[in-house]
Enzyme design. Sequence first.
Site, mmCIF file in Angstrom:
data_model
loop_
_atom_site.group_PDB
_atom_site.id
_atom_site.type_symbol
_atom_site.label_atom_id
_atom_site.label_comp_id
_atom_site.label_asym_id
_atom_site.label_seq_id
_atom_site.Cartn_x
_atom_site.Cartn_y
_atom_site.Cartn_z
ATOM 1 N N LYS A 40 0.825 -1.195 0.000
ATOM 2 C CA LYS A 40 0.000 0.000 0.000
ATOM 3 C C LYS A 40 0.859 1.244 0.000
ATOM 4 C CE LYS A 40 -3.041 -2.455 3.169
ATOM 5 N NZ LYS A 40 -3.294 -2.601 4.595
ATOM 6 N N GLY A 41 2.124 1.074 0.293
ATOM 7 C CA GLY A 41 3.001 2.213 0.573
ATOM 8 C C GLY A 41 3.117 3.252 -0.520
ATOM 9 N N GLU A 75 7.460 2.576 -6.269
ATOM 10 C CA GLU A 75 7.594 2.093 -4.884
ATOM 11 C C GLU A 75 7.723 3.263 -3.909
ATOM 12 O OE1 GLU A 75 7.153 0.140 -2.676
ATOM 13 O OE2 GLU A 75 8.199 -1.762 -2.814
ATOM 14 N N ASP A 76 7.417 3.003 -2.648
ATOM 15 C CA ASP A 76 7.598 4.028 -1.619
ATOM 16 C C ASP A 76 9.061 4.151 -1.212
ATOM 17 O OD1 ASP A 76 7.604 1.509 -0.427
ATOM 18 O OD2 ASP A 76 6.243 2.023 1.193
ATOM 19 N N ASP A 135 14.740 -0.392 0.448
ATOM 20 C CA ASP A 135 15.503 -0.574 1.675
ATOM 21 C C ASP A 135 16.589 -1.615 1.388
ATOM 22 O OD1 ASP A 135 15.975 -0.342 4.445
ATOM 23 O OD2 ASP A 135 14.533 -1.886 4.948
ATOM 24 N N LYS A 162 17.218 3.953 0.870
ATOM 25 C CA LYS A 162 18.123 3.874 2.032
ATOM 26 C C LYS A 162 19.331 3.047 1.597
ATOM 27 C CE LYS A 162 14.859 3.392 5.862
ATOM 28 N NZ LYS A 162 14.316 2.364 6.782
ATOM 29 N N PHE A 198 13.854 4.751 10.484
ATOM 30 C CA PHE A 198 12.545 4.218 10.126
ATOM 31 C C PHE A 198 11.585 5.377 9.904
ATOM 32 C CE2 PHE A 198 8.405 2.334 10.516
ATOM 33 C CZ PHE A 198 8.568 1.176 9.780
ATOM 34 N N VAL A 199 11.053 5.485 8.711
ATOM 35 C CA VAL A 199 10.222 6.641 8.372
ATOM 36 C C VAL A 199 8.763 6.248 8.147
ATOM 37 C CG1 VAL A 199 12.044 8.137 7.455
ATOM 38 C CG2 VAL A 199 10.998 6.440 5.953
ATOM 39 N N ASP A 250 4.052 3.258 6.548
ATOM 40 C CA ASP A 250 3.332 2.985 7.800
ATOM 41 C C ASP A 250 4.234 2.475 8.920
ATOM 42 O OD1 ASP A 250 3.718 0.367 6.532
ATOM 43 O OD2 ASP A 250 2.459 -0.371 8.153
ATOM 44 N N ARG A 261 0.128 6.365 7.553
ATOM 45 C CA ARG A 261 0.232 6.497 6.092
ATOM 46 C C ARG A 261 -0.328 7.825 5.627
ATOM 47 N NH1 ARG A 261 1.475 1.396 3.940
ATOM 48 N NH2 ARG A 261 0.550 -0.381 4.999
HETATM 49 P P1 IMP Z 1 13.015 -3.973 0.896
HETATM 50 O O1 IMP Z 1 12.600 -5.276 0.248
HETATM 51 O O2 IMP Z 1 13.877 -4.250 2.101
HETATM 52 O O3 IMP Z 1 13.673 -3.001 -0.047
HETATM 53 O O4 IMP Z 1 11.736 -3.388 1.547
HETATM 54 C C1 IMP Z 1 10.883 -2.569 0.951
HETATM 55 C C2 IMP Z 1 9.628 -2.438 1.807
HETATM 56 O O5 IMP Z 1 9.891 -2.403 3.225
HETATM 57 C C3 IMP Z 1 9.006 -1.100 1.503
HETATM 58 O O6 IMP Z 1 8.140 -1.181 0.397
HETATM 59 C C4 IMP Z 1 8.293 -0.765 2.803
HETATM 60 O O7 IMP Z 1 7.004 -1.329 2.795
HETATM 61 C C5 IMP Z 1 9.107 -1.431 3.881
HETATM 62 N N1 IMP Z 1 10.007 -0.443 4.551
HETATM 63 C C6 IMP Z 1 11.339 -0.374 4.472
HETATM 64 N N2 IMP Z 1 11.839 0.651 5.194
HETATM 65 C C7 IMP Z 1 10.769 1.278 5.746
HETATM 66 C C8 IMP Z 1 10.615 2.458 6.596
HETATM 67 O O8 IMP Z 1 11.568 3.143 6.999
HETATM 68 N N3 IMP Z 1 9.334 2.773 6.931
HETATM 69 C C9 IMP Z 1 8.247 2.058 6.512
HETATM 70 N N4 IMP Z 1 8.352 0.976 5.724
HETATM 71 C C10 IMP Z 1 9.596 0.574 5.336
#
Ligand code: IMP
Length: 177
Positions: free
Chosen positions: A44-45, A100-101, A104, A132, A153-154, A160, A166
Amino acid sequence: MAFHDTSVEVMLSAEKLQARVAELGAQITKDYQGKELTLIGIMKGSIFFLTDLARHVDLPITMELMGVSSYQGGVETTGEVRITSDLTKPMHGRHVIIVEDIIDTGLTMKFLLENLGARHPASVKVATLLEKPSRAKVKVQIDYKGFVIEDRFVVGYGLDYGEKFRNLPFVGVMRTD
Ligand code: IMP
């Protein structure tokens, strides 16, 4: 006083977000002239970023949503991603941008690139509001990037904490004091 004043500190203001999203939309408008473009928002991000970005793309785009959830191993994603809601249309021959939001570890985006690549689109690019880089586990090429942030963590603007926050118009950091 707003409900979030005591719990969230502003990192990127609504004005800053809107200005950057407008720039990204203008860039996409330039890059996709004459092409059939589909924006695929990851739920949903990304929904706030997706709808603002789309309004700054001056082209007859189509929009799709895809829901994914990552399996958690402890507090971190294991990289095993499950599709919870799939696209409604075939992407064969279309130019797509995955929206994407935040990227990470990069594991979710790696999965999405492989999954969408298998549907034989004409091209696949990546747009993310936030990155990040200090947390990256896999290298993902990001074509349209809003902001690079440090390892905090944002929440807000789609992101969320336990499904809440959100709806903040800005991106902020949870206060720990
Ligand atoms: P990745 O697979 O580790 O790149 O994770 C991506 C997903 O983790 C994002 O789409 C978010 O839903 C969640 N996520 C990662 N960091 C944060 C944060 O700082 N705040 C909220 N959600 C996060």
